[in-house]
Design a protein around this motif. Structure first.
Motif, PDB file in Angstrom:
ATOM      1  N   THR A 180     -21.610  -5.135  55.233  1.00  0.00           N
ATOM      2  CA  THR A 180     -22.253  -3.819  55.089  1.00  0.00           C
ATOM      3  C   THR A 180     -22.229  -3.021  56.390  1.00  0.00           C
ATOM      4  O   THR A 180     -22.300  -1.800  56.364  1.00  0.00           O
ATOM      5  N   ARG A 181     -22.155  -3.713  57.519  1.00  0.00           N
ATOM      6  CA  ARG A 181     -22.127  -3.044  58.825  1.00  0.00           C
ATOM      7  C   ARG A 181     -21.241  -3.831  59.784  1.00  0.00           C
ATOM      8  O   ARG A 181     -21.172  -5.067  59.712  1.00  0.00           O
ATOM      9  N   VAL A 182     -20.580  -3.108  60.674  1.00  0.00           N
ATOM     10  CA  VAL A 182     -19.870  -3.720  61.798  1.00  0.00           C
ATOM     11  C   VAL A 182     -20.457  -3.124  63.060  1.00  0.00           C
ATOM     12  O   VAL A 182     -20.450  -1.902  63.241  1.00  0.00           O
ATOM     13  N   ILE A 183     -20.992  -3.976  63.920  1.00  0.00           N
ATOM     14  CA  ILE A 183     -21.727  -3.496  65.092  1.00  0.00           C
ATOM     15  C   ILE A 183     -21.064  -3.939  66.393  1.00  0.00           C
ATOM     16  O   ILE A 183     -20.298  -4.915  66.420  1.00  0.00           O
ATOM     17  N   ALA A 184     -21.377  -3.193  67.442  1.00  0.00           N
ATOM     18  CA  ALA A 184     -21.015  -3.567  68.814  1.00  0.00           C
ATOM     19  C   ALA A 184     -22.314  -3.864  69.541  1.00  0.00           C
ATOM     20  O   ALA A 184     -22.999  -2.939  69.985  1.00  0.00           O
ATOM     21  N   PRO A 185     -22.713  -5.139  69.643  1.00  0.00           N
ATOM     22  CA  PRO A 185     -24.014  -5.475  70.249  1.00  0.00           C
ATOM     23  C   PRO A 185     -23.971  -5.374  71.772  1.00  0.00           C
ATOM     24  O   PRO A 185     -23.176  -6.051  72.426  1.00  0.00           O
ATOM     25  N   LEU A 186     -24.821  -4.527  72.339  1.00  0.00           N
ATOM     26  CA  LEU A 186     -24.862  -4.332  73.783  1.00  0.00           C
ATOM     27  C   LEU A 186     -25.905  -5.258  74.394  1.00  0.00           C
ATOM     28  O   LEU A 186     -26.964  -5.505  73.809  1.00  0.00           O
ATOM     29  N   SER A 187     -25.607  -5.758  75.577  1.00  0.00           N
ATOM     30  CA  SER A 187     -26.541  -6.629  76.287  1.00  0.00           C
ATOM     31  C   SER A 187     -27.525  -5.804  77.097  1.00  0.00           C
ATOM     32  O   SER A 187     -27.331  -4.594  77.301  1.00  0.00           O
ATOM     33  N   ASN A 188     -28.581  -6.442  77.571  1.00  0.00           N
ATOM     34  CA  ASN A 188     -29.605  -5.750  78.364  1.00  0.00           C
ATOM     35  C   ASN A 188     -29.010  -5.165  79.637  1.00  0.00           C
ATOM     36  O   ASN A 188     -28.044  -5.703  80.197  1.00  0.00           O
ATOM     37  N   VAL A 189     -29.602  -4.080  80.104  1.00  0.00           N
ATOM     38  CA  VAL A 189     -29.103  -3.386  81.297  1.00  0.00           C
ATOM     39  C   VAL A 189     -30.119  -3.493  82.417  1.00  0.00           C
ATOM     40  O   VAL A 189     -31.288  -3.811  82.208  1.00  0.00           O
ATOM     41  N   LYS A 190     -29.639  -3.219  83.622  1.00  0.00           N
ATOM     42  CA  LYS A 190     -30.530  -3.217  84.781  1.00  0.00           C
ATOM     43  C   LYS A 190     -31.439  -1.991  84.722  1.00  0.00           C
ATOM     44  O   LYS A 190     -31.141  -1.004  84.054  1.00  0.00           O
ATOM     45  N   GLN A 191     -32.534  -2.078  85.457  1.00  0.00           N
ATOM     46  CA  GLN A 191     -33.472  -0.961  85.483  1.00  0.00           C
ATOM     47  C   GLN A 191     -32.868   0.237  86.207  1.00  0.00           C
ATOM     48  O   GLN A 191     -32.001   0.104  87.056  1.00  0.00           O
ATOM     49  N   SER A 192     -33.360   1.406  85.827  1.00  0.00           N
ATOM     50  CA  SER A 192     -33.017   2.671  86.486  1.00  0.00           C
ATOM     51  C   SER A 192     -31.552   3.051  86.348  1.00  0.00           C
ATOM     52  O   SER A 192     -30.980   3.669  87.240  1.00  0.00           O
ATOM     53  N   VAL A 193     -30.927   2.684  85.236  1.00  0.00           N
ATOM     54  CA  VAL A 193     -29.565   3.150  84.988  1.00  0.00           C
ATOM     55  C   VAL A 193     -29.626   4.337  84.047  1.00  0.00           C
ATOM     56  O   VAL A 193     -30.519   4.447  83.212  1.00  0.00           O
ATOM     57  N   ASP A 194     -28.686   5.251  84.199  1.00  0.00           N
ATOM     58  CA  ASP A 194     -28.667   6.421  83.332  1.00  0.00           C
ATOM     59  C   ASP A 194     -27.493   6.376  82.361  1.00  0.00           C
ATOM     60  O   ASP A 194     -27.257   7.338  81.621  1.00  0.00           O
ATOM     61  N   ALA A 195     -26.746   5.242  82.360  1.00  0.00           N
ATOM     62  CA  ALA A 195     -25.636   5.092  81.417  1.00  0.00           C
ATOM     63  C   ALA A 195     -25.323   3.612  81.237  1.00  0.00           C
ATOM     64  O   ALA A 195     -25.446   2.820  82.176  1.00  0.00           O
ATOM     65  N   ILE A 196     -24.921   3.253  80.015  1.00  0.00           N
ATOM     66  CA  ILE A 196     -24.464   1.894  79.712  1.00  0.00           C
ATOM     67  C   ILE A 196     -22.970   1.966  79.431  1.00  0.00           C
ATOM     68  O   ILE A 196     -22.524   2.773  78.602  1.00  0.00           O
ATOM     69  N   LYS A 197     -22.203   1.120  80.096  1.00  0.00           N
ATOM     70  CA  LYS A 197     -20.760   1.049  79.857  1.00  0.00           C
ATOM     71  C   LYS A 197     -20.394  -0.422  79.688  1.00  0.00           C
ATOM     72  O   LYS A 197     -20.397  -1.179  80.649  1.00  0.00           O
ATOM     73  N   GLN A 198     -20.082  -0.804  78.446  1.00  0.00           N
ATOM     74  CA  GLN A 198     -19.774  -2.211  78.160  1.00  0.00           C
ATOM     75  C   GLN A 198     -18.620  -2.304  77.165  1.00  0.00           C
ATOM     76  O   GLN A 198     -18.471  -1.452  76.286  1.00  0.00           O
ATOM     77  N   THR A 199     -17.813  -3.362  77.325  1.00  0.00           N
ATOM     78  CA  THR A 199     -16.770  -3.717  76.358  1.00  0.00           C
ATOM     79  C   THR A 199     -17.201  -4.999  75.666  1.00  0.00           C
ATOM     80  O   THR A 199     -17.415  -6.019  76.328  1.00  0.00           O
ATOM     81  N   VAL A 200     -17.346  -4.953  74.342  1.00  0.00           N
ATOM     82  CA  VAL A 200     -17.931  -6.077  73.608  1.00  0.00           C
ATOM     83  C   VAL A 200     -17.106  -6.389  72.364  1.00  0.00           C
ATOM     84  O   VAL A 200     -16.350  -5.543  71.859  1.00  0.00           O
ATOM     85  N   ASN A 201     -17.262  -7.631  71.860  1.00  0.00           N
ATOM     86  CA  ASN A 201     -16.664  -8.038  70.581  1.00  0.00           C
ATOM     87  C   ASN A 201     -17.563  -7.557  69.446  1.00  0.00           C
ATOM     88  O   ASN A 201     -18.790  -7.665  69.532  1.00  0.00           O
ATOM     89  N   VAL A 202     -16.947  -7.054  68.395  1.00  0.00           N
ATOM     90  CA  VAL A 202     -17.736  -6.570  67.266  1.00  0.00           C
ATOM     91  C   VAL A 202     -18.224  -7.747  66.425  1.00  0.00           C
ATOM     92  O   VAL A 202     -17.685  -8.859  66.498  1.00  0.00           O
ATOM     93  N   GLN A 203     -19.255  -7.493  65.622  1.00  0.00           N
ATOM     94  CA  GLN A 203     -19.791  -8.476  64.692  1.00  0.00           C
ATOM     95  C   GLN A 203     -19.919  -7.829  63.315  1.00  0.00           C
ATOM     96  O   GLN A 203     -20.259  -6.655  63.201  1.00  0.00           O
ATOM     97  N   ALA A 204     -19.661  -8.636  62.270  1.00  0.00           N
ATOM     98  CA  ALA A 204     -19.808  -8.169  60.894  1.00  0.00           C
ATOM     99  C   ALA A 204     -21.116  -8.702  60.332  1.00  0.00           C
ATOM    100  O   ALA A 204     -21.415  -9.894  60.456  1.00  0.00           O
ATOM    101  N   LEU A 205     -21.909  -7.818  59.711  1.00  0.00           N
ATOM    102  CA  LEU A 205     -23.214  -8.202  59.180  1.00  0.00           C
ATOM    103  C   LEU A 205     -23.264  -7.948  57.671  1.00  0.00           C
ATOM    104  O   LEU A 205     -22.623  -7.022  57.161  1.00  0.00           O
ATOM    105  N   ASP A 206     -24.072  -8.771  56.984  1.00  0.00           N
ATOM    106  CA  ASP A 206     -24.304  -8.522  55.560  1.00  0.00           C
ATOM    107  C   ASP A 206     -25.558  -7.672  55.394  1.00  0.00           C
ATOM    108  O   ASP A 206     -26.142  -7.189  56.373  1.00  0.00           O
ATOM    109  N   SER A 207     -26.000  -7.496  54.149  1.00  0.00           N
ATOM    110  CA  SER A 207     -27.138  -6.621  53.871  1.00  0.00           C
ATOM    111  C   SER A 207     -28.444  -7.147  54.457  1.00  0.00           C
ATOM    112  O   SER A 207     -29.390  -6.382  54.662  1.00  0.00           O
TER     113      SER A 207
END
Length: 382
Positions: A180-207
């Motif tokens: 039902t969904r394909v997501i790109a799960p992002l990991s936690n970021v450091k404090q005081s950042v104004d942008a997240i830039k990550q390359t991740v493996n996608v995951q397939a999810l059911d309902s």
């Protein structure tokens, strides 16, 4: 009566029989000892041995099985056992033959292939459960899954960019129907950042949000998330450092900015109410202006980064009535000539320094600069 030669013959025969008996008894003991020493068996337990699946990978997709198992090796040949135990010299494989397995879920017997005849093996577990489906490939849109800390720390998401936006997922026919969904799960970021830039493996999810099996390695996407950090205004307090010159009773500090804006995570902002400015007053005998950099760290960002502070010395015996010149006025008095070093605002006594943004300070004290201009400043003679 027996003749002497008959008695000697009998004795010799008897001695020969005893000699033969002792000989065979000794050889039998040696053989038994050799058999005992040669019957020692060596054991070795190997963990996380990969399972090799034999099936038509172009036609079928297999999932749901234990990818690694444990293998117990035993042998009377220590050298051969060491060769099979070492990953670099190992000849055997743990295989599961799926060439005749029907579609659906089945239990498959594991076997060891290529093992030396001098070594025996026992696989734990002996079987695995596999699900075999027809292989399909479909395209799905990808959405970013932000870490929970983004919301809990008060970040505001401005923009999300995913590249590529659509990916091809290879999986089983029935599994593809459940996606039902394909997501790109992002990991936690450091404090005081104004942008997240990550390359991740996608995951397939059911309902139900459960992760489904897809071809490994999964497709990768690049995600860029523009964020706005929470912010608030905090006041500034002066923390004088150094030693004032002789005759200075106190100083009046005029700040170009009464407050500054800080940006950071909610948990950081909640514990900051004021920021102390260290101001060195050593050898300051007349009105002096200094540019002071606002103290900061990796936990928050401050704006502006620096302000201008006017330092006005007030000498002993002068009139303390004055008017505020510009910005915030702070008066700091000393009971001795030596100034303390910078102390955190939470630990400073309330009487050591006071900050006022109203005109009450101007009705009580005057700056030494005004007094000098009016000719009313007096400096004790040495």
């Amino acid at each position: 009566m027996k003749k002497p030669y008959q008695s000697n013959w009998f004795s010799g025969l008897l001695a020969l029989l005893f000699a033969l008996l002792l000989f065979f008894n000794a050889n039998s003991s040696v053989n038994i000892s050799n058999m005992d020493s040669g019957s020692q068996v060596y054991d070795e337990m190997l963990y996380n041995i990969p399972v090799q699946l034999n099936y038509d990978q172009d036609k079928y997709f297999v999932s749901g099985y234990e990818e690694r198992v444990n293998v117990h090796l035993s042998s009377a040949n220590r050298i051969q056992l060491n060769l099979e135990s070492n990953e670099d010299t190992r000849n055997f494989q743990v295989v599961a033959d799926l060439t005749k397995t029907p579609l659906g879920t089945s239990e498959i017997q594991l076997r060891v292939k290529g093992l030396s005849t001098a070594v025996t093996a026992e696989v734990e577990p002996k079987t695995i459960t596999v699900t075999m489906e027809k292989k399909v490939t479909k395209s799905f849109d990808v959405e970013a899954q932000l870490p929970e800390s983004i919301e809990s720390e008060g970040y505001k998401v401005e923009k999300i960019a995913i590249s590529p936006k659509t990916v091809k997922i290879t999986t089983g026919e029935e599994t593809a129907k459940a996606i039902t969904r394909v997501i790109a799960p992002l990991s936690n970021v450091k404090q005081s950042v104004d942008a997240i830039k990550q390359t991740v493996n996608v995951q397939a999810l059911d309902s139900k949000g459960q992760i489904l099996s897809i071809e490994n390695p999964a497709p990768q996407v690049k995600v860029v998330v523009d964020l706005t950090l929470p912010s608030k205004e905090v006041g500034l307090t002066i923390s004088p450092t150094g030693s004032p010159p002789s005759g200075v009773e106190h100083y009046v500090f005029n700040l170009s900015e009464q407050k500054v804006e800080i940006r950071g995570t909610k948990s950081v902002l909640d514990i900051i109410d004021t920021i102390e400015l260290p101001v060195d007053v050593s050898n300051i005998k007349s009105s002096t202006k200094q540019k002071i950099k606002i103290p900061t760290n990796a936990d928050y960002i401050v704006s502006p980064e620096e302000i201008e502070v006017t330092i006005n010395p007030v000498f002993a015996g002068t009139n303390n009535s004055s008017s505020e010149t510009n910005g915030q006025s702070t008066t700091t008095s000393y009971s001795s000539q030596a100034l303390p070093t910078s102390v955190p605002s939470s630990e400073k006594p309330a009487s050591s320094s006071s900050t006022s943004s109203s005109s009450s300070t101007s009705s009580i004290e005057s700056t030494a600069e005004d007094e000098i201009d009016n000719g009313s400043s007096s400096v004790p003679a040495n």
